[in-house]
Design a protein around this motif. Structure first.
Motif, PDB file in Angstrom:
ATOM      1  N   GLY A  11       0.594  -1.465   0.116  1.00 48.74           N
ATOM      2  CA  GLY A  11       0.169  -0.327   0.008  1.00 48.74           C
ATOM      3  C   GLY A  11       0.914   1.071  -0.394  1.00 48.74           C
ATOM      4  N   ILE A  12       2.385   1.187   0.746  1.00 51.62           N
ATOM      5  CA  ILE A  12       2.591   2.562   1.408  1.00 51.62           C
ATOM      6  C   ILE A  12       3.621   2.817  -0.572  1.00 51.62           C
ATOM      7  N   TYR A  13       3.722   1.767  -1.197  1.00 49.84           N
ATOM      8  CA  TYR A  13       4.424   1.796  -2.407  1.00 49.84           C
ATOM      9  C   TYR A  13       3.638   2.011  -3.448  1.00 49.84           C
ATOM     10  N   ALA A  14       2.414   1.252  -3.561  1.00 55.45           N
ATOM     11  CA  ALA A  14       1.190   2.230  -4.472  1.00 55.45           C
ATOM     12  C   ALA A  14       1.208   3.626  -4.467  1.00 55.45           C
ATOM     13  N   LYS A  15       1.348   4.079  -3.162  1.00 51.00           N
ATOM     14  CA  LYS A  15       0.619   6.311  -2.600  1.00 51.00           C
ATOM     15  C   LYS A  15       1.899   6.131  -3.021  1.00 51.00           C
ATOM     16  N   GLU A  22       1.151  11.877  -9.837  1.00 50.37           N
ATOM     17  CA  GLU A  22       1.118  13.294  -9.677  1.00 50.37           C
ATOM     18  C   GLU A  22       1.978  14.778  -9.415  1.00 50.37           C
ATOM     19  N   ARG A  23       2.556  13.708  -8.876  1.00 51.97           N
ATOM     20  CA  ARG A  23       3.774  15.525  -9.253  1.00 51.97           C
ATOM     21  C   ARG A  23       4.843  15.166 -10.948  1.00 51.97           C
ATOM     22  N   ARG A  24       4.598  14.429 -11.271  1.00 52.25           N
ATOM     23  CA  ARG A  24       4.450  14.175 -12.454  1.00 52.25           C
ATOM     24  C   ARG A  24       4.262  15.089 -13.727  1.00 52.25           C
ATOM     25  N   TRP A  25       2.486  14.521 -13.771  1.00 46.67           N
ATOM     26  CA  TRP A  25       1.334  15.905 -14.440  1.00 46.67           C
ATOM     27  C   TRP A  25       1.921  16.903 -13.680  1.00 46.67           C
ATOM     28  N   ALA A  26       1.728  17.352 -12.091  1.00 43.79           N
ATOM     29  CA  ALA A  26       2.247  18.666 -12.041  1.00 43.79           C
ATOM     30  C   ALA A  26       3.175  19.425 -12.803  1.00 43.79           C
TER      31      ALA A  26
END
Length: 297
Positions: A11-15, A22-26
């Motif tokens: 779960g941590i890796y997926a998050k 999201e950072r890449r798209w930003a």
């Protein structure tokens, strides 16, 4: 390792992967926006530079690509720089700008220091009123100012412009300095008062050195406004020998319906060179001064 631990790790890796996406798209969105803004803002000066390298015949040729230069030449620049009226325009702008900047900074620093630190009845209201005067458009002020300047016998004179330009620069510069002086810890002036310092000594030895970024920001603003002003010189000056650069280039290079586009573009680029150089070296101080003036006071 237990199954619950493995599931938590997944779960941590997926998050983390989601946040990375999201950072890449930003970042991509930010870069795309910056590139688009750069194209919009740089297109006019680039086109001006391209046109300034063309001869009159190439400028008049409407069949080719206007963004390409087939026969580059510096004739437009050499013609302007060897033209005495153009050099006179440049000198007039330099004299006006230096005088206006000096007057503006003396008035703005004294007024801002009084409004920010020497608390008196109505100081906050007066500080707000000083900035609100900056919001009055030039087009509403030049008619009464024309009568004032005419009554003083300063029409068609650079000294008339030196008189009226501070009405554009002093309010905003005072507002910037109020914010910067207000950001200085009060313990400094309280300690100075305890040591027996006078208000002028506090201003000269404490506030001006500490507030130097704000002073530089206000100076850059005053320089830009006085160097690039167009409405006031158009209304107050009609003789070529008293014209600043902003209206001198247009008045001398436009004859009826004939436009010397190459020289006009070269003159505009030369006129824009001093502010560009100043902003290139002092941009950090300008941003710091504006930020302090916008958040304090």
């Amino acid at each position: 390792m237990s199954a619950s631990t493995v599931s938590k790790a997944e779960g941590i890796y997926a998050k983390a992967g989601s946040l990375s996406s999201e950072r890449r798209w930003a970042l991509w969105t930010a870069y795309a926006s910056l590139i688009f803004a750069a194209i919009i803002f740089l297109a006019p000066p680039v086109y001006m530079f391209v046109t300034s390298l063309k001869g009159s015949a190439e400028v008049a040729n409407m069949t080719g690509n206007p963004w390409l230069v087939r026969n580059p030449t510096l004739e437009n620049y050499t013609t302007l720089l060897s033209n005495r009226p153009f050099l006179k325009f440049f000198l007039n702008s330099a004299i006006i700008t230096v005088c206006v900047v000096a007057i503006t900074m003396v008035i703005s620093i004294l007024a801002a220091f009084a409004l920010a630190r020497m608390r008196f009845w109505g100081s906050q209201f007066l500080a707000t009123g000083v900035f609100l005067t900056y919001l009055i458009p030039d087009t509403l002020l030049f008619i009464p100012l024309y009568q004032i300047v005419g009554g003083l016998g300063l029409l068609n004179s650079i000294w008339g412009l030196v008189l009226v330009y501070p009405t554009l620069t002093v309010p905003f510069c005072t507002w910037i300095m109020i914010g910067y002086f207000a950001s200085i810890p009060k313990e400094l002036d309280e300690a100075a008062l305890i040591d027996g310092a006078t208000w002028p000594q506090m201003l000269l030895k404490i506030f001006i050195p500490v507030a130097m970024p704000g002073i530089i920001a206000a100076t850059i603003f005053a320089f830009t406004v006085s160097w690039a002003a167009f409405v006031y010189p158009t209304a107050f000056v009609t003789t070529p020998d008293q014209m600043p650069l902003t209206i001198g280039v247009v008045s001398q290079l436009v004859r009826a319906d004939t436009f010397a586009w190459g020289q006009i573009m070269a003159g505009a680029l030369l006129a824009a060179l001093p502010p560009v150089i100043i902003y290139a070296f002092l941009m950090d101080y300008y941003i710091a001064g504006l930020t302090a003036g916008a958040t304090k006071g």
